[in-house]
Design a protein around this motif. Structure first.
Motif, PDB file in Angstrom:
ATOM      1  N   LEU A 292       9.418 -13.355 -12.379  1.00 54.58           N
ATOM      2  CA  LEU A 292       9.482 -12.019 -12.984  1.00 54.58           C
ATOM      3  C   LEU A 292       9.956 -10.961 -11.991  1.00 54.58           C
ATOM      4  CD1 LEU A 292       8.837 -10.088 -15.326  1.00 54.58           C
ATOM      5  CD2 LEU A 292       6.477 -10.008 -14.477  1.00 54.58           C
ATOM      6  N   PHE A 293       9.382 -10.936 -10.793  1.00 56.03           N
ATOM      7  CA  PHE A 293       9.744  -9.865  -9.860  1.00 56.03           C
ATOM      8  C   PHE A 293      11.115 -10.108  -9.238  1.00 56.03           C
ATOM      9  CE2 PHE A 293       5.132  -8.235  -8.982  1.00 56.03           C
ATOM     10  CZ  PHE A 293       5.066  -7.803 -10.303  1.00 56.03           C
TER      11      PHE A 293
ATOM     12  N   ILE B 167      13.252  -8.540 -11.834  1.00 58.29           N
ATOM     13  CA  ILE B 167      13.223  -7.080 -11.709  1.00 58.29           C
ATOM     14  C   ILE B 167      14.088  -6.651 -10.536  1.00 58.29           C
ATOM     15  CG2 ILE B 167      11.730  -5.138 -11.083  1.00 58.29           C
ATOM     16  CD1 ILE B 167       9.590  -6.324 -12.925  1.00 58.29           C
TER      17      ILE B 167
ATOM     18  N   PHE C  85       8.310  -0.124  -7.620  1.00 57.87           N
ATOM     19  CA  PHE C  85       8.449   0.273  -9.022  1.00 57.87           C
ATOM     20  C   PHE C  85       7.077   0.459  -9.634  1.00 57.87           C
ATOM     21  CE2 PHE C  85       8.905  -4.333  -8.634  1.00 57.87           C
ATOM     22  CZ  PHE C  85       7.981  -4.837  -9.531  1.00 57.87           C
ATOM     23  N   LYS C  86       7.036   1.192 -10.737  1.00 56.81           N
ATOM     24  CA  LYS C  86       5.763   1.497 -11.384  1.00 56.81           C
ATOM     25  C   LYS C  86       5.177   0.249 -12.025  1.00 56.81           C
ATOM     26  CE  LYS C  86       6.564   6.381 -12.399  1.00 56.81           C
ATOM     27  NZ  LYS C  86       6.527   7.430 -13.443  1.00 56.81           N
ATOM     28  N   ASP C  87       3.868   0.069 -11.854  1.00 57.20           N
ATOM     29  CA  ASP C  87       3.173  -1.017 -12.539  1.00 57.20           C
ATOM     30  C   ASP C  87       3.191  -0.746 -14.045  1.00 57.20           C
ATOM     31  OD1 ASP C  87       0.855  -3.285 -11.500  1.00 57.20           O
ATOM     32  OD2 ASP C  87       0.845  -2.672 -13.615  1.00 57.20           O
ATOM     33  N   ILE C  88       3.449  -1.801 -14.820  1.00 59.82           N
ATOM     34  CA  ILE C  88       3.570  -1.637 -16.275  1.00 59.82           C
ATOM     35  C   ILE C  88       2.218  -1.348 -16.921  1.00 59.82           C
ATOM     36  CG2 ILE C  88       3.204  -4.060 -17.000  1.00 59.82           C
ATOM     37  CD1 ILE C  88       5.747  -3.764 -18.731  1.00 59.82           C
ATOM     38  N   ASN C  89       1.138  -1.675 -16.220  1.00 63.05           N
ATOM     39  CA  ASN C  89      -0.216  -1.481 -16.760  1.00 63.05           C
ATOM     40  C   ASN C  89      -1.070  -0.790 -15.692  1.00 63.05           C
ATOM     41  OD1 ASN C  89      -2.558  -1.665 -18.272  1.00 63.05           O
ATOM     42  ND2 ASN C  89      -2.902  -3.832 -17.801  1.00 63.05           N
TER      43      ASN C  89
ATOM     44  N   LEU D 189       4.105  -0.861  -7.313  1.00 62.66           N
ATOM     45  CA  LEU D 189       4.122  -2.159  -6.649  1.00 62.66           C
ATOM     46  C   LEU D 189       5.186  -2.154  -5.560  1.00 62.66           C
ATOM     47  CD1 LEU D 189       3.872  -4.378  -9.867  1.00 62.66           C
ATOM     48  CD2 LEU D 189       2.006  -3.726  -8.320  1.00 62.66           C
TER      49      LEU D 189
ATOM     50  N   ASN E 211      -3.309  -9.207  -3.968  1.00 64.12           N
ATOM     51  CA  ASN E 211      -4.160 -10.259  -4.504  1.00 64.12           C
ATOM     52  C   ASN E 211      -3.509 -11.594  -4.174  1.00 64.12           C
ATOM     53  OD1 ASN E 211      -5.942  -8.354  -5.636  1.00 64.12           O
ATOM     54  ND2 ASN E 211      -4.650  -8.156  -7.451  1.00 64.12           N
TER      55      ASN E 211
ATOM     56  N   GLY F 123      -7.203 -12.708  -8.258  1.00 64.19           N
ATOM     57  CA  GLY F 123      -6.635 -11.903  -9.338  1.00 64.19           C
ATOM     58  C   GLY F 123      -5.123 -11.883  -9.378  1.00 64.19           C
ATOM     59  N   GLN F 124      -4.474 -12.731  -8.580  1.00 62.65           N
ATOM     60  CA  GLN F 124      -3.004 -12.738  -8.599  1.00 62.65           C
ATOM     61  C   GLN F 124      -2.507 -13.339  -9.910  1.00 62.65           C
ATOM     62  OE1 GLN F 124      -1.057 -14.836  -5.356  1.00 62.65           O
ATOM     63  NE2 GLN F 124       0.959 -14.059  -5.946  1.00 62.65           N
ATOM     64  N   THR F 125      -1.619 -12.598 -10.589  1.00 62.68           N
ATOM     65  CA  THR F 125      -1.051 -13.071 -11.854  1.00 62.68           C
ATOM     66  C   THR F 125       0.463 -13.257 -11.780  1.00 62.68           C
ATOM     67  OG1 THR F 125      -0.844 -10.805 -12.699  1.00 62.68           O
ATOM     68  CG2 THR F 125      -2.884 -12.001 -13.226  1.00 62.68           C
ATOM     69  N   VAL F 126       1.106 -12.653 -10.802  1.00 61.26           N
ATOM     70  CA  VAL F 126       2.550 -12.804 -10.620  1.00 61.26           C
ATOM     71  C   VAL F 126       2.777 -13.455  -9.252  1.00 61.26           C
ATOM     72  CG1 VAL F 126       4.779 -11.636 -10.419  1.00 61.26           C
ATOM     73  CG2 VAL F 126       3.093 -10.814 -12.079  1.00 61.26           C
TER      74      VAL F 126
ATOM     75  N   HIS G 125       3.401  -9.029  -3.680  1.00 66.32           N
ATOM     76  CA  HIS G 125       3.466  -7.602  -4.004  1.00 66.32           C
ATOM     77  C   HIS G 125       2.201  -6.932  -3.531  1.00 66.32           C
ATOM     78  CE1 HIS G 125       1.737  -9.802  -7.412  1.00 66.32           C
ATOM     79  NE2 HIS G 125       0.986  -8.746  -7.639  1.00 66.32           N
TER      80      HIS G 125
ATOM     81  N   HIS H  69      -0.139  -3.622  -4.288  1.00 68.04           N
ATOM     82  CA  HIS H  69      -0.461  -2.525  -5.199  1.00 68.04           C
ATOM     83  C   HIS H  69      -0.712  -1.280  -4.347  1.00 68.04           C
ATOM     84  CE1 HIS H  69      -1.440  -5.219  -8.719  1.00 68.04           C
ATOM     85  NE2 HIS H  69      -1.643  -6.078  -7.736  1.00 68.04           N
TER      86      HIS H  69
HETATM   87  P1  5GP Z   1      -1.356  -9.202  -9.685  1.00 71.13           P
HETATM   88  O1  5GP Z   1      -2.286  -9.387 -10.858  1.00 71.13           O
HETATM   89  O2  5GP Z   1      -0.472 -10.426  -9.507  1.00 71.13           O
HETATM   90  O3  5GP Z   1      -2.018  -8.762  -8.424  1.00 71.13           O
HETATM   91  O4  5GP Z   1      -0.417  -7.981 -10.067  1.00 71.13           O
HETATM   92  C1  5GP Z   1       0.642  -8.111 -10.960  1.00 71.13           C
HETATM   93  C2  5GP Z   1       0.922  -6.743 -11.502  1.00 71.13           C
HETATM   94  O5  5GP Z   1       2.192  -6.760 -12.110  1.00 71.13           O
HETATM   95  C3  5GP Z   1      -0.080  -6.272 -12.551  1.00 71.13           C
HETATM   96  O6  5GP Z   1      -0.703  -5.071 -12.122  1.00 71.13           O
HETATM   97  C4  5GP Z   1       0.772  -6.080 -13.797  1.00 71.13           C
HETATM   98  O7  5GP Z   1       0.384  -4.952 -14.561  1.00 71.13           O
HETATM   99  C5  5GP Z   1       2.174  -5.932 -13.236  1.00 71.13           C
HETATM  100  N1  5GP Z   1       3.230  -6.395 -14.120  1.00 71.13           N
HETATM  101  C6  5GP Z   1       3.237  -7.549 -14.836  1.00 71.13           C
HETATM  102  N2  5GP Z   1       4.396  -7.662 -15.518  1.00 71.13           N
HETATM  103  C7  5GP Z   1       5.135  -6.547 -15.222  1.00 71.13           C
HETATM  104  C8  5GP Z   1       6.428  -6.101 -15.627  1.00 71.13           C
HETATM  105  O8  5GP Z   1       7.146  -6.751 -16.398  1.00 71.13           O
HETATM  106  N3  5GP Z   1       6.848  -4.909 -15.131  1.00 71.13           N
HETATM  107  C9  5GP Z   1       6.084  -4.165 -14.270  1.00 71.13           C
HETATM  108  N4  5GP Z   1       6.581  -3.012 -13.845  1.00 71.13           N
HETATM  109  N5  5GP Z   1       4.847  -4.568 -13.859  1.00 71.13           N
HETATM  110  C10 5GP Z   1       4.390  -5.746 -14.336  1.00 71.13           C
END
Ligand code: 5GP
Ligand code: ZN
Length: 112
Positions: free
Chosen positions: A5-6, A9, A28-32, A40, A85, A91-94, A98, A100
């Motif tokens: 994903l990144f 981006i 770039f701005k976090d989407i959530n 990020l 993370n 808590g790493q999801t991507v 990166h 935060h």
């Molecule tokens: P993690 O959970 O891996 O530490 O952080 C991943 C972050 O990436 C989360 O805060 C999530 O909101 C953000 N994120 C996930 N998908 C996207 C996306 O498509 N665009 C942007 N800008 N942020 C994303």
């Protein structure tokens, strides 16, 4: 890293709200967002997580911290948190390194 994903981006294949970009890094701005300011700080190079970095990445890792500090200043943040993370348990999801960069509200310690 075609499915990352990144990386997508970074390649502008997926739109995002860029704050800063140079040859090695992007912000770039976090989407959530979880804070009034939540961006990020990401290396353009695919590194899955901090523990996957090598000594050869030392300059890049230092650069990312300087980018974070400069962006924080440009956004008017004197207090902020910079966190990565590392791994699912943290808590790493991507799976692309990166940091935060969060600010604009009081932070709790320790984080959950
Ligand atoms: P993690 O959970 O891996 O530490 O952080 C991943 C972050 O990436 C989360 O805060 C999530 O909101 C953000 N994120 C996930 N998908 C996207 C996306 O498509 N665009 C942007 N800008 N942020 C994303
Ligand atoms: Zn990647």
């Amino acid at each position: 890293m075609g499915s990352c994903l990144f990386c997508k981006i970074a390649a502008k294949e997926i739109p995002s709200q860029f704050i800063f970009e140079d040859g090695e890094a992007l912000v770039f701005k976090d989407i959530n967002p979880k804070a009034p300011t939540h961006v990020l700080v990401v290396p353009k190079k695919h590194i899955a997580r901090l523990s996957a970095s090598t000594d050869g990445d030392r300059a890049l890792l230092g650069h990312l911290q300087r980018v974070a500090a400069r962006v924080a200043e440009s956004l008017g943040l004197d207090s902020f948190r910079l966190v990565t993370n590392n791994g699912v348990g943290a808590g790493q999801t991507v799976d692309h390194l990166h940091y935060h960069l969060m600010g604009g509200r009081a932070m709790q310690w320790p984080p959950g």
